[in-house]
Design a protein around this motif. Structure first.
Motif, PDB file in Angstrom:
ATOM      1  N   LEU A  16       0.823  -1.207   0.000  1.00  0.00           N
ATOM      2  CA  LEU A  16       0.000   0.000   0.000  1.00  0.00           C
ATOM      3  C   LEU A  16       0.859   1.259   0.000  1.00  0.00           C
ATOM      4  N   LEU A  17       1.925   1.236   0.759  1.00  0.00           N
ATOM      5  CA  LEU A  17       2.822   2.391   0.819  1.00  0.00           C
ATOM      6  C   LEU A  17       3.463   2.646  -0.541  1.00  0.00           C
ATOM      7  N   VAL A  21       2.739   6.070  -2.778  1.00  0.00           N
ATOM      8  CA  VAL A  21       3.851   6.919  -3.190  1.00  0.00           C
ATOM      9  C   VAL A  21       3.868   7.066  -4.709  1.00  0.00           C
ATOM     10  N   LEU A  22       3.553   5.988  -5.423  1.00  0.00           N
ATOM     11  CA  LEU A  22       3.591   6.051  -6.883  1.00  0.00           C
ATOM     12  C   LEU A  22       2.461   6.878  -7.496  1.00  0.00           C
ATOM     13  N   ARG A  55      -1.394  12.480   4.221  1.00  0.00           N
ATOM     14  CA  ARG A  55      -1.724  11.868   5.526  1.00  0.00           C
ATOM     15  C   ARG A  55      -1.703  10.343   5.440  1.00  0.00           C
ATOM     16  N   THR A  56      -2.275   9.798   4.376  1.00  0.00           N
ATOM     17  CA  THR A  56      -2.297   8.340   4.228  1.00  0.00           C
ATOM     18  C   THR A  56      -0.883   7.786   4.097  1.00  0.00           C
ATOM     19  N   THR A  57      -0.041   8.475   3.339  1.00  0.00           N
ATOM     20  CA  THR A  57       1.344   8.038   3.187  1.00  0.00           C
ATOM     21  C   THR A  57       2.082   8.104   4.519  1.00  0.00           C
ATOM     22  N   PHE A  64       4.576   1.016   8.805  1.00  0.00           N
ATOM     23  CA  PHE A  64       5.665   0.223   8.232  1.00  0.00           C
ATOM     24  C   PHE A  64       6.858   0.172   9.185  1.00  0.00           C
ATOM     25  N   PHE A  65       7.247   1.326   9.719  1.00  0.00           N
ATOM     26  CA  PHE A  65       8.395   1.353  10.638  1.00  0.00           C
ATOM     27  C   PHE A  65       8.081   0.658  11.956  1.00  0.00           C
ATOM     28  N   PHE A  66       6.855   0.827  12.471  1.00  0.00           N
ATOM     29  CA  PHE A  66       6.484   0.174  13.723  1.00  0.00           C
ATOM     30  C   PHE A  66       6.494  -1.353  13.570  1.00  0.00           C
TER      31      PHE A  66
END
Length: 136
Positions: A16-17, A21-22, A55-57, A64-66
């Motif tokens: 999703l990320l 981003v794309l 905001r979604t990104t 992702f980092f968590f």
């Protein structure tokens, strides 16, 4: 169980990320819209997609980092299974050597007699003669 669930969630969040981003527009994309090269982000409202996409990104990046840190901590505390390839100096199993008489290189099978009879002249042999030619 929780490790596998986090691993699947990690994969979904990563995909999703990448997707979000794309599909975002770059900062230079607004300049083209001001010269009349197309409509300006009317799908997400008059403010454009900047707020929603940003905001979604940011939320997906935080997740992702968590999840990355959580999976890393869980993996670091796991005990590794012993692998046979870790210590190659110690043999995995000790095999009992075949007893061979000291005067022979080939083991002798008991109960059968060995004969050292050469092939007769009537039999074909694939072994080359002393001059290097194979007899016909």
């Amino acid at each position: 169980m929780i490790y596998e669930v986090l691993l699947v969630a990690y994969l979904i969040v990563a995909l999703l990320l990448i997707g979000f981003v794309l599909i975002q527009q770059g900062k230079g994309a607004d300049m083209g819209a001001s010269f009349g090269s197309g409509g300006s982000n009317t799908v997400f409202g008059s403010s454009g997609s900047g707020n929603f996409m940003t905001r979604t990104t940011a939320i997906l990046a935080g997740l992702f980092f968590f999840i990355s840190l959580t999976l890393g901590a869980m993996t670091a505390n796991r005990e590794k299974a012993d692998d046979e390839w870790n210590n190659l100096e110690v043999p995995a199993s000790v095999e009992v050597p075949v007893e061979m008489p000291a005067d022979q290189d080939v083991p002798v099978i008991s109960g059968e007699e060995q004969t050292d009879v050469p092939a007769t002249s009537g039999e074909q042999s694939d072994v080359p003669s002393e001059d290097g030619n194979t007899p016909n």
